[in-house]
Motif scaffolding. Structure first.
Motif, short mmCIF file in Angstrom:
data_model
loop_
_atom_site.label_atom_id
_atom_site.label_comp_id
_atom_site.label_asym_id
_atom_site.label_seq_id
_atom_site.Cartn_x
_atom_site.Cartn_y
_atom_site.Cartn_z
N GLN A 1 147.41 -16.97 20.42
CA GLN A 1 147.67 -17.58 19.10
C GLN A 1 146.54 -18.42 18.70
O GLN A 1 146.60 -18.63 17.64
N GLY A 2 145.63 -18.97 19.42
CA GLY A 2 144.79 -19.88 19.14
C GLY A 2 145.06 -21.03 18.44
O GLY A 2 144.50 -21.60 17.58
N THR A 3 146.21 -21.73 18.66
CA THR A 3 146.84 -22.94 17.91
C THR A 3 145.94 -24.07 18.25
O THR A 3 145.33 -24.14 19.43
N THR A 4 145.91 -24.90 17.28
CA THR A 4 145.08 -26.30 17.26
C THR A 4 145.89 -27.50 16.83
O THR A 4 147.11 -27.28 16.24
N ALA A 5 145.36 -28.44 16.63
CA ALA A 5 146.00 -29.65 15.98
C ALA A 5 146.49 -29.20 14.64
O ALA A 5 147.45 -29.79 14.05
N GLU A 6 145.38 -28.57 13.96
CA GLU A 6 145.65 -28.20 12.59
C GLU A 6 146.50 -27.17 12.50
O GLU A 6 147.32 -26.75 11.26
N LYS A 7 146.52 -26.02 13.33
CA LYS A 7 147.44 -24.99 13.26
C LYS A 7 148.28 -24.97 14.77
O LYS A 7 147.98 -24.02 15.65
N GLY B 1 150.82 -32.47 22.09
CA GLY B 1 149.30 -32.44 22.51
C GLY B 1 148.81 -30.95 23.11
O GLY B 1 149.66 -30.02 22.79
N PRO B 2 147.82 -31.12 23.86
CA PRO B 2 147.49 -29.64 24.49
C PRO B 2 148.61 -29.15 25.15
O PRO B 2 149.26 -29.75 25.95
N ILE B 3 148.83 -27.89 25.26
CA ILE B 3 149.65 -26.97 26.17
C ILE B 3 148.97 -26.43 27.27
O ILE B 3 147.94 -25.89 26.95
N THR B 4 149.33 -26.61 28.43
CA THR B 4 148.45 -26.26 29.41
C THR B 4 149.30 -24.84 30.12
O THR B 4 150.55 -24.94 29.66
N ALA B 5 148.84 -24.18 30.92
CA ALA B 5 149.63 -23.18 31.75
C ALA B 5 150.55 -23.83 32.49
O ALA B 5 151.65 -23.07 32.64
N ALA B 6 150.17 -24.98 33.12
CA ALA B 6 151.27 -25.53 33.91
C ALA B 6 152.49 -26.10 33.13
O ALA B 6 153.56 -25.99 33.71
N ALA B 7 152.47 -26.22 31.98
CA ALA B 7 153.29 -26.81 31.15
C ALA B 7 154.55 -25.61 31.07
O ALA B 7 155.94 -25.94 31.12
N VAL B 8 154.00 -24.20 30.99
CA VAL B 8 154.69 -23.02 30.95
C VAL B 8 155.64 -23.00 32.25
O VAL B 8 157.07 -22.54 32.08
N TYR B 9 155.02 -23.35 33.14
CA TYR B 9 155.96 -23.17 34.58
C TYR B 9 157.08 -24.41 34.77
O TYR B 9 158.01 -24.11 35.16
N ARG C 1 151.84 -29.97 18.00
CA ARG C 1 151.92 -31.59 17.23
C ARG C 1 153.01 -32.31 17.56
O ARG C 1 152.80 -33.51 17.69
N SER C 2 154.05 -31.87 17.64
CA SER C 2 155.17 -32.78 17.69
C SER C 2 156.03 -32.64 18.77
O SER C 2 156.77 -33.34 19.19
N GLY C 3 155.46 -31.81 19.69
CA GLY C 3 156.18 -31.59 20.92
C GLY C 3 157.53 -30.64 20.84
O GLY C 3 157.77 -30.22 19.69
N ILE C 4 157.71 -30.08 21.80
CA ILE C 4 158.98 -29.08 21.80
C ILE C 4 160.00 -29.55 22.79
O ILE C 4 159.91 -29.48 23.91
N ASP C 5 160.97 -29.83 22.41
CA ASP C 5 162.40 -30.43 22.98
C ASP C 5 162.86 -29.38 23.88
O ASP C 5 162.79 -28.12 23.60
N ALA C 6 163.51 -29.64 24.90
CA ALA C 6 164.25 -28.88 25.87
C ALA C 6 165.52 -28.62 25.43
O ALA C 6 166.13 -29.27 24.36
N ASN C 7 165.64 -27.08 25.52
CA ASN C 7 166.90 -26.73 24.97
C ASN C 7 167.03 -26.56 23.31
O ASN C 7 167.98 -26.62 22.64
N LEU D 1 151.49 -24.89 17.57
CA LEU D 1 152.28 -23.67 18.04
C LEU D 1 153.43 -23.51 17.09
O LEU D 1 154.00 -22.37 16.93
N GLU D 2 153.94 -24.58 16.50
CA GLU D 2 155.18 -24.79 15.92
C GLU D 2 155.22 -23.84 14.67
O GLU D 2 155.97 -23.23 14.30
N SER D 3 153.90 -23.97 13.98
CA SER D 3 153.78 -23.24 12.79
C SER D 3 153.75 -21.84 12.82
O SER D 3 154.18 -20.77 12.16
N ALA D 4 153.55 -21.30 14.31
CA ALA D 4 153.27 -19.61 14.50
C ALA D 4 154.58 -19.27 14.72
O ALA D 4 154.98 -18.17 15.08
N LEU D 5 155.63 -20.17 15.01
CA LEU D 5 157.12 -19.81 15.41
C LEU D 5 157.86 -19.68 14.29
O LEU D 5 159.15 -19.42 14.52
N HIS D 6 157.60 -20.29 13.33
CA HIS D 6 158.64 -20.14 11.96
C HIS D 6 158.13 -19.14 10.89
O HIS D 6 157.00 -18.45 11.01
#
Length: 494
Positions: free
Chosen positions: A481-487, A378-386, A337-343, A489-494
């Motif tokens: 993890q099945g993360t969505t706009a309502e749930k 927004g959506p996280i793609t496999a490309a973003a992981v690379y 939802r908020s994006g994940i900052d580098a570092n 990734l950030e919430s799964a990491l805290h």
């Protein structure tokens, strides 16, 4: 009668050939391309891009596109531009890393690169792939301070690097001497640099510069996979070298200064800028005195209204690569939802936890500089992981006694997940570390073999190979993890 004969003799004497006029040639230099083939759209107007840079060169610099020929000859008659890179081409955004650098090598061939310095990331996808990419690009890699194996038994490990090369543009012979970063052997993954020796910058240049002049160069330039500010004291000490200019990388921002009369310049990174150096050369003058004029400028590659059109052939080829990329890595595996900052701690936790849980380790240890970007909201793609972690690094598991964990976790380069420090004591998965207990640590091949001074190999000479690259467990875990706009990734990491 005698006077008439003398006049006749003088009039019939052959005229001395007129001295050739000084000639202008143009050298174009980039560096730290790092797989950034496409323009950055974070700013308006967009910046950089390989096709965009080539568009600048063909429209503004009279450069002819196309793979260079024998001995680096330009792909057109009477071409007077020489294109060089300081090094570090392939690892970066997933459009390059997912295909092990092949899109970059193809692009550099189309752009007409004649040579590159040997960067410390050229071997990120292995030695065989480096040889393949070198063939695709069609240009040599140079390094005066990397020496081939001295033992005949190690000849297969020879990287086939030349200390210098001479390129002819018009009637001018341009000598190019290159340097690799002094720490190249330490930053390349174990085994890929085996047998090759790195010597200090100054003695390498003391040997290569006279040699390239002796081989016939009219002018000498130096390209380096090192920031010019590091090399400034050496260049200031040797005005006798009469180097036309030095172009370096690893600064990541432009540098323009001088050591005596020698310009020291870094054009920045990611094809967002290039160095334009116009040399005026009088080949009739004595060796070392033939450079009679030099104009240098760092040019920004900016798109938008009024900018040169991107090279159509290269742009079309990159669209093909983008399509392949999207088909292979366009899958949406999660949501932020908020994006994940580098570092950021969130980024480190994401990768560390994904690897730890998918591999079944007690903790994960990674390194800060292995992370090269963040993720947009927004959506996280496999490309973003690379794109976040672009390197071709396999995961290994290492058995480490609790008493040895601090030597790993307190390394300044370390980022970890599954471990925490409370006061002066360490815990693993919430429990105090027991000195004689053996813990399973998931880490990367590069770190196991001593990268960033980690002691893994000493602590466990017999690690377990997982057979997977680091991105795979991150993609699998994130998808699960099945993360969505309502749930998110950030919430799964805290």
């Amino acid at each position: 009668m005698r006077l008439s004969a003398l006049v006749l003799a003088v009039s019939l004497a052959p005229l001395a050939p007129a001295a050739a006029a000084p000639e202008k040639v143009l050298v174009l230099v980039t560096g730290d391309e790092n797989g950034h083939l496409l323009p950055s759209t974070e700013a308006d107007p967009p910046k950089g891009g390989a096709a965009e840079t080539l568009g600048y060169w063909t429209s503004k610099e009279a450069h002819c596109a196309g793979k260079v020929g024998k001995d680096g000859a330009p792909n057109c008659k009477d071409g007077k531009t020489l294109v060089l890179s300081t090094g570090d081409h392939f690892s970066g955004p997933s459009i390059s890393s997912a295909f092990q650098g092949e899109p970059v090598a193809e692009s550099m061939a189309r752009m007409g690169y004649a040579a590159s310095g040997m960067g410390n990331h050229e071997l990120d996808f292995g030695r065989e792939q480096f040889d393949r990419l070198r063939d695709i690009g069609g240009f040599p890699y140079l390094s005066a301070n990397v020496r081939p194996p001295s033992s005949k038994s190690d000849k297969d490990y020879d990287l086939k690097l030349k200390p210098f090369a001479i390129f002819k543009r018009g009637g001018v012979k341009i000598g190019v001497v290159a340097l690799s970063a002094s720490n190249v052997a330490k930053t390349v993954m174990s085994g890929r640099f085996y047998g090759n020796e790195v010597v200090p910058y100054e003695p390498a240049l003391q040997q290569a510069i006279p040699a390239v002049r002796k081989a016939g160069a009219d002018v000498v330039i130096v390209i380096a996979d090192e920031c010019p500010t590091v090399l400034e004291p050496i260049m200031a000490k040797h005005p006798d070298w009469k180097v036309a200019f030095l172009a370096g990388g690893h600064c990541h921002t432009p540098v323009e200064r001088k050591a005596g009369m020698t310009p020291l310049i870094s054009p920045g990174r990611w094809w967002q800028r290039y160095l334009r150096a116009e040399l005026t050369v009088d080949s009739a003058r004595p060796a070392g005195q033939r450079l009679v004029g030099l104009e240098t400028k760092v040019v920004d590659v900016v798109g938008g209204q009024g900018a040169p059109a991107p090279d159509a052939e290269l742009a079309a080829r990159l669209q093909t690569w983008q399509k392949k990329h999207d088909e292979a890595l366009g899958e949406k595996i999660g949501y932020t939802r908020s994006g994940i900052d580098a570092n950021s701690a969130t980024l480190f936790t994401w990768y560390g936890r994904a690897i730890r849980e998918r591999i079944g380790a007690d903790l994960t240890v990674l390194n800060r500089k292995g992370f090269r970007g963040g993720v947009q909201p927004g959506p996280i793609t496999a490309a973003a992981v690379y794109s976040v972690m672009p390197f071709d690094n396999s995961v290994m598991t290492v058995k480490v006694k609790g008493k040895d964990l601090p030597s790993i976790l307190e390394n300044p380069a370390a980022v970890y997940e599954g471990a925490a420090k409370k006061g002066s004591a360490w815990t693993v998965k919430g429990k105090p570390v027991e000195p004689e207990t053996t813990y399973t640590v998931a880490t990367l091949e590069y770190l196991y073999f001593g990268g960033d001074n980690f002691p893994f190999e000493r602590l466990d000479p017999n690690p377990s190979e997982t057979g997977v690259v680091a991105q795979t467990p991150v993609i699998e875990w994130t998808r699960k993890q099945g993360t969505t706009a309502e749930k998110p990734l950030e919430s799964a990491l805290h």
